[in-house]
Design a protein around this motif. Structure first.
Motif, short mmCIF file in Angstrom:
data_model
loop_
_atom_site.label_atom_id
_atom_site.label_comp_id
_atom_site.label_asym_id
_atom_site.label_seq_id
_atom_site.Cartn_x
_atom_site.Cartn_y
_atom_site.Cartn_z
N SER A 158 37.66 67.12 81.30
CA SER A 158 38.42 66.05 80.65
C SER A 158 39.79 66.53 80.16
O SER A 158 40.80 66.22 80.78
CB SER A 158 37.61 65.47 79.48
OG SER A 158 38.26 64.34 78.93
N TYR A 159 39.87 67.30 79.07
CA TYR A 159 41.18 67.70 78.56
C TYR A 159 41.10 68.96 77.70
O TYR A 159 40.03 69.46 77.41
CB TYR A 159 41.83 66.56 77.77
CG TYR A 159 41.17 66.27 76.43
CD1 TYR A 159 41.64 66.86 75.26
CD2 TYR A 159 40.10 65.38 76.33
CE1 TYR A 159 41.05 66.60 74.03
CE2 TYR A 159 39.52 65.10 75.10
CZ TYR A 159 40.00 65.71 73.96
OH TYR A 159 39.41 65.44 72.74
N GLY A 160 42.28 69.43 77.29
CA GLY A 160 42.38 70.60 76.42
C GLY A 160 43.82 70.86 76.04
O GLY A 160 44.71 70.05 76.31
N LYS A 161 44.07 72.01 75.42
CA LYS A 161 45.40 72.36 74.94
C LYS A 161 46.37 72.67 76.09
O LYS A 161 45.97 73.11 77.16
CB LYS A 161 45.33 73.57 74.01
CG LYS A 161 44.75 73.25 72.63
CD LYS A 161 45.74 72.47 71.80
CE LYS A 161 45.23 72.31 70.37
NZ LYS A 161 46.20 71.57 69.52
N ASN A 162 47.66 72.46 75.82
CA ASN A 162 48.70 72.69 76.82
C ASN A 162 48.77 74.13 77.30
O ASN A 162 49.22 74.39 78.42
CB ASN A 162 50.07 72.30 76.26
CG ASN A 162 50.37 70.82 76.43
OD1 ASN A 162 49.81 70.17 77.30
ND2 ASN A 162 51.23 70.29 75.58
N ASP A 163 48.36 75.08 76.45
CA ASP A 163 48.48 76.49 76.85
C ASP A 163 47.30 76.95 77.71
O ASP A 163 47.25 78.11 78.11
CB ASP A 163 48.62 77.38 75.61
CG ASP A 163 47.41 77.30 74.67
OD1 ASP A 163 46.41 76.62 75.03
OD2 ASP A 163 47.48 77.90 73.58
N GLY A 164 46.36 76.07 77.97
CA GLY A 164 45.25 76.40 78.85
C GLY A 164 44.16 77.23 78.20
O GLY A 164 43.21 77.66 78.86
N SER A 165 44.26 77.45 76.89
CA SER A 165 43.29 78.32 76.23
C SER A 165 41.96 77.61 76.00
O SER A 165 41.91 76.41 75.74
CB SER A 165 43.86 78.78 74.88
OG SER A 165 44.09 77.66 74.04
N PRO A 166 40.86 78.35 76.14
CA PRO A 166 39.55 77.78 75.83
C PRO A 166 39.34 77.79 74.31
O PRO A 166 40.00 78.54 73.60
CB PRO A 166 38.59 78.74 76.53
CG PRO A 166 39.30 80.05 76.54
CD PRO A 166 40.77 79.72 76.65
N PRO A 167 38.41 76.94 73.82
CA PRO A 167 37.53 76.05 74.58
C PRO A 167 38.24 74.77 74.99
O PRO A 167 39.28 74.42 74.45
CB PRO A 167 36.40 75.75 73.59
CG PRO A 167 37.07 75.81 72.25
CD PRO A 167 38.10 76.91 72.38
N ARG A 168 37.61 74.04 75.95
CA ARG A 168 38.14 72.79 76.47
C ARG A 168 37.10 71.69 76.26
O ARG A 168 35.93 71.97 75.98
CB ARG A 168 38.44 72.91 77.96
CG ARG A 168 39.12 74.19 78.37
CD ARG A 168 40.56 74.26 77.99
NE ARG A 168 41.35 73.32 78.78
CZ ARG A 168 42.67 73.13 78.60
NH1 ARG A 168 43.30 73.78 77.65
NH2 ARG A 168 43.33 72.30 79.36
N VAL A 169 37.53 70.46 76.41
CA VAL A 169 36.64 69.32 76.19
C VAL A 169 36.17 68.74 77.53
O VAL A 169 36.98 68.50 78.42
CB VAL A 169 37.34 68.23 75.36
CG1 VAL A 169 36.42 67.02 75.19
CG2 VAL A 169 37.76 68.77 74.00
N PHE A 170 34.87 68.54 77.65
CA PHE A 170 34.25 67.93 78.81
C PHE A 170 33.50 66.68 78.35
O PHE A 170 32.93 66.66 77.25
CB PHE A 170 33.24 68.87 79.47
CG PHE A 170 33.85 70.00 80.25
CD1 PHE A 170 33.58 70.14 81.60
CD2 PHE A 170 34.69 70.94 79.65
CE1 PHE A 170 34.12 71.19 82.34
CE2 PHE A 170 35.24 71.99 80.37
CZ PHE A 170 34.95 72.11 81.73
N THR A 171 33.49 65.65 79.16
CA THR A 171 32.65 64.48 78.89
C THR A 171 31.19 64.87 79.12
O THR A 171 30.86 65.50 80.13
CB THR A 171 33.02 63.32 79.82
OG1 THR A 171 34.41 63.02 79.66
CG2 THR A 171 32.18 62.08 79.52
#
Length: 252
Positions: free
Chosen positions: A221-234
């Motif tokens: 789904s989405y995340g921060k502009n810098d590509g750093s984890p963690p990220r959001v998934f549906t």
């Protein structure tokens, strides 16, 4: 709320300020056709790139992210090298886009969409369905899952691979995604170990599946502009009744 519009390739994604859609960072080339459920979404049939990813859940239905909506989407199944017309590939236009009715472009909540294909896919060794989870089935922190796609492979710069890439990512505690103001633990998953900064999704493969023990548990789904984890998934399990009801409703 200010809406940040990310123009990616020919497709525009509406995302939260300071967020970007998913891409594979720190992964490796997948074994050809080892992820036979993977789908490439194209805006133009002659495109050599994927606007988004997706995955086959019924012979004529693909699941993806709602922010991947667009005109005249065509899907490619059975691909490994997306820049070549491999004999295993099946190219099928989308008949109907079915985004979740409560999808919110500002909060990116309910970021899930079904695509009904104009004809059924032919199931082969390179084209297969991926199982859905049970309703409200939980994915636990520390579970290691797989994400694949044809998105940008560089956190800095831009490089689109021809061949399917994949990376293993760890599911982490929901609290680690509280930095995202609109994170909802009941409908979203927090994925990616913050200590493994070079392993993440980022941009270009939104809509692709998070596969845990052979089951599609999440959608990039989405995340921060810098590509750093963690990220959001549906979280797919939160929407199983909606998925099944809409497949029944629109099935020929």
């Amino acid at each position: 709320m200010q809406v940040h519009i990310l123009f990616l390739l020919p497709m525009a994604f509406l995302l939260l300020p300071g967020t970007q859609a998913g891409e594979i960072i720190g992964g490796h080339e997948a074994e050809p056709h080892s992820r036979p459920y993977m789908v490439c979404l194209k805006k133009q049939i002659r495109d050599k790139i994927c606007s988004c990813g997706g995955f086959l859940v019924a012979e004529n239905f693909v699941l993806t992210a709602a922010h991947c909506q667009g005109r005249n989407i065509t899907v490619v199944l059975g691909a490994h090298n997306i820049r070549q017309r491999e004999p295993s590939q099946q190219v099928i236009p989308v008949r109907r886009q079915i985004p979740h009715p409560q999808y919110n472009r500002e909060t990116i909540n309910n970021d899930i969409m079904l695509l009904q294909l104009k004809k059924k896919a032919r199931l082969t060794k390179a084209v297969q369905l991926v199982p859905l989870p049970e309703e409200d089935e939980e994915v636990m922190p520390e579970d290691v899952c797989n994400v694949a796609g044809w998105g940008n492979t560089r956190a800095r710069g831009f490089e689109l691979p021809s061949k399917l890439q994949e990376v293993n990512l760890k599911v982490v505690e929901a609290e680690r995604c509280w930095r995202y103001l609109n994170f909802i633990p009941t409908t979203m998953l927090c994925v990616g170990d913050p200590r493994e900064v070079k392993k993440s999704t980022f941009r270009g493969d939104s809509g692709g599946p998070l596969v845990c023990d052979g089951t599609a548990q999440g959608i990039v789904s989405y995340g921060k502009n810098d590509g750093s984890p963690p990220r959001v998934f549906t979280s797919v399990s939160a929407y199983v009744p909606w998925i099944k009801a809409n497949i029944r409703k629109h099935q020929d």
